[in-house]
Each structure stands twice: as C-alpha cells, then as structure tokens.
Design a protein around this motif. Structure first.
Motif, PDB file in Angstrom:
ATOM      1  N   ALA A 279      28.087 -59.605   7.339  1.00 64.14           N
ATOM      2  CA  ALA A 279      27.698 -60.978   6.983  1.00 64.14           C
ATOM      3  C   ALA A 279      26.675 -60.976   5.847  1.00 64.14           C
ATOM      4  O   ALA A 279      26.718 -61.822   4.951  1.00 64.14           O
TER       5      ALA A 279
ATOM      6  N   VAL B 182      30.105 -67.394   9.999  1.00 61.70           N
ATOM      7  CA  VAL B 182      29.624 -66.690  11.188  1.00 61.70           C
ATOM      8  C   VAL B 182      29.833 -67.584  12.409  1.00 61.70           C
ATOM      9  O   VAL B 182      28.992 -68.411  12.754  1.00 61.70           O
TER      10      VAL B 182
ATOM     11  N   ALA C 159      26.910 -61.763  15.575  1.00 63.64           N
ATOM     12  CA  ALA C 159      27.026 -60.751  14.509  1.00 63.64           C
ATOM     13  C   ALA C 159      26.029 -59.656  14.848  1.00 63.64           C
ATOM     14  O   ALA C 159      24.820 -59.896  14.866  1.00 63.64           O
TER      15      ALA C 159
END
Ligand code: LHQ
Length: 262
Positions: free
Chosen positions: A118, A106, A110
């Motif tokens: 994720a 990441v 996100a």
C-alpha cells in the motif's frame, strides 16, 4: 499468464488489480507475487491503462507474506533473501516506477509486506474498516519490501519507527490523522469512491502525473539546485505534449480539457 490469485481487468482507462485469496486476507504467496509482476509489466505497456488500482477481495487488503509458505513445502526452507529479491522487491520497484498514478484501495487490513504494498502506491484510499500494522516484529523480523524506506517518508521517522518496533495496529481514523492514508471512506461507499477517484486519475494528463511522481521521488535524494534543473528539463519536454496543448486550448475556450495521456 493465467491468473489464479489476482483478478485483473481494465475498464475505462483503469487497471483493476484485485488480490484474490479472501479466506487468507489476501496473504502474498510466491504465485501471487509473480502474477502481480506480470500485471504490472502488462499495465506499463498497455496504452489503455492510465491509472492502476491495487485492492483486495473480501475483508482484507493484504496480510503480508503467507506464513504457511515456510512450512508447506513451496520452497523449504524458503530462501527468504531470494524470495524478496526476485518477488517483493521487484514488485515494489515496479509500482514506484510505473509511469501512471497507482492507487491503493485499502479495503481492509494491511499487514507486513501488505502494508509495504500500500505504501508503494501513490495514493491510499482506505475503507473505515481498514487497519494497518507493521506485523514483522510480531514474528521476529524487520520490515521489508521497502517498509523501512517508504513508511518514514509517508508518516515521518518517529511514527514509522514506533510502528515498526511495536507492531501496533492503527485503525483507519488514526491512519488518516498520521498521514498514512490520504482519505477514509465509509465501507458502504468505498467501492464507489474508489472507482470515482480512479476514473478521475485515468482522465488526467498521464505523462505529467508520471513526471511529477518521478520528480518528487528523486527530490528526496537531490538538492534544490538539482531539482530545479530537472524540473526545467521535464517541463520543457511536457510543453511539447499533446496534453499540454489541449490543457491550454481548453482553458482559453473555457471548457474542461480532454486529455489523452500523450
Ligand atoms: C494468514 C496470514 C498470513 C497466512 C492471515 N499468512 N495466513 C516475511 C518473511 C519472508 C519472506 C518475505 O516477506 C516477509 C514479509 C512479511 O509480510 S512478514 C509479515 C507476515 N504477516 C503477518 O505476520 C500477519 C499475520 N496475520 C495477522 O497477524 C492477522 O491475520 C491480521 C492482524 C492480519 C488479521 O487478523 P484477523 O482479522 O483476526 O484475521 P485472522 O488472523 O483470523 O486471519 C483470517 C485468516 O487468514 C486465518 O486463516 P484461518 O484458516 O484460520 O481462517 C489466518 O490464518 C489467515 N491469515 N494472515 N500472513
């Protein structure tokens, strides 16, 4: 299939799937979702891939659904239910069921379905520049792409519901504190740490990892008695594997094991 919105390459046992719409923080399009499905199906069949990394190019990881698809005529009006069933739902399932470790790198923000993406991965390694939000409520929607199933399993019900009904942003330090990510790395060291971790996963006994992932996933809807029996069956199967033989041999010979993923 020619990829336009994803960069995919395999290096030293690691499949690198990099979302590539950096100007739009890698917001998901119909095209990107179908490319992702193709990558996931290919990785599943490719013996050279023993760990998959999903990450993003530029300053975003993935900002969720590209909201301009609702207006740009790609599918107007976008049939949202079908869009999810044929795209994101299959993508999330394919990640969860991939018989190898899947690491979310990441690198940046996100949001929405990008956060679900994720969450579907087995391990989340975040840059300290990453941030996380269940953006859906901000536009009058509910979490989708498994957000309602995955987030409470990762951070617990109360935090998951709070994040989902507020849409509040969580920074990397807070994400680590609540267990949303496994590790936070300074942005300058992020690429190297991610590659190091993925490389380690690619050398691991892949079948054992795939089985652990499956068993733990199943355990959340099984009883202890049922889980014990599945463990016995799985262990009996793995005990016949070349990697188990190598693991024991290496231990007895006092050397590091060389697993082949078989
Ligand atoms: C974007 C996006 C984006 C397009 C940034 N779309 N352009 C829902 C419905 C139906 C079917 C299936 O699935 C879903 C699931 C969902 O994922 S719904 C949730 C969708 N995502 C969002 O609502 C998040 C929207 N984005 C944001 O809130 C912000 O961009 C965040 C907080 C992610 C980042 O903020 P900043 O760092 O301030 O960046 P920015 O907003 O300036 O964005 C940079 C560029 O990326 C900008 O484009 P521009 O041309 O103006 O430079 C944004 O418009 C674009 N972008 N997210 N989802």
């Amino acid at each position: 299939m020619e990829y336009e919105e994803i960069d995919y390459r395999v290096e030293d046992g690691v499949g690198w799937m990099r979302l590539r719409r950096p100007d739009k923080l890698n917001a998901l399009t119909t095209r990107m979702a179908s490319e992702a499905l193709d990558v996931l199906a290919g990785a599943r069949e490719d013996e050279a891939v023993r760990c998959l990394v999903i990450t993003g190019e530029g300053r975003g990881f993935c900002a969720g659904q590209d909201l301009t698809e609702f207006t740009a005529g790609v599918a107007t009006p976008l049939d949202v239910g079908e869009h999810l069933r044929s795209g994101y739902n299959r993508m999330i399932t394919a990640i969860v069921e991939l018989p190898m470790p899947v690491v979310a790198g990441v690198n940046g923000v996100a949001a929405g379905a990008g956060l679900s993406l994720a969450l579907a991965c087995d391990v989340r390694i975040a840059s300290d520049a990453a941030r996380f939000l269940q953006a859906f409520v901000r536009i009058g929607l509910v979490p989708d792409s498994g957000g309602n199933w995955l987030l409470p399993r990762v951070v617990g019900y109360a935090k998951a519901l709070e994040l989902s009904i507020t849409g509040d942003q969580v920074d990397a330090a807070e994400a680590l504190r609540i267990g949303l990510v496994n590790r936070v790395v300074p942005a300058e060291e992020f690429d190297a740490e991610l590659a190091e971790f993925a490389g380690r996963m690619a050398q691991a006994p892949t079948r054992a990892i795939a089985a652990a992932k499956e068993l733990m996933g199943q355990s959340l809807r099984l009883t202890l008695t049922e889980t014990l029996e599945r463990e016995a069956l799985t262990q009996a199967d793995l005990a016949g594997s070349p990697d188990f033989a190598e693991g024991v041999r290496a231990f007895l010979e006092k050397r590091p094991p060389k697993f082949t993923g078989r």
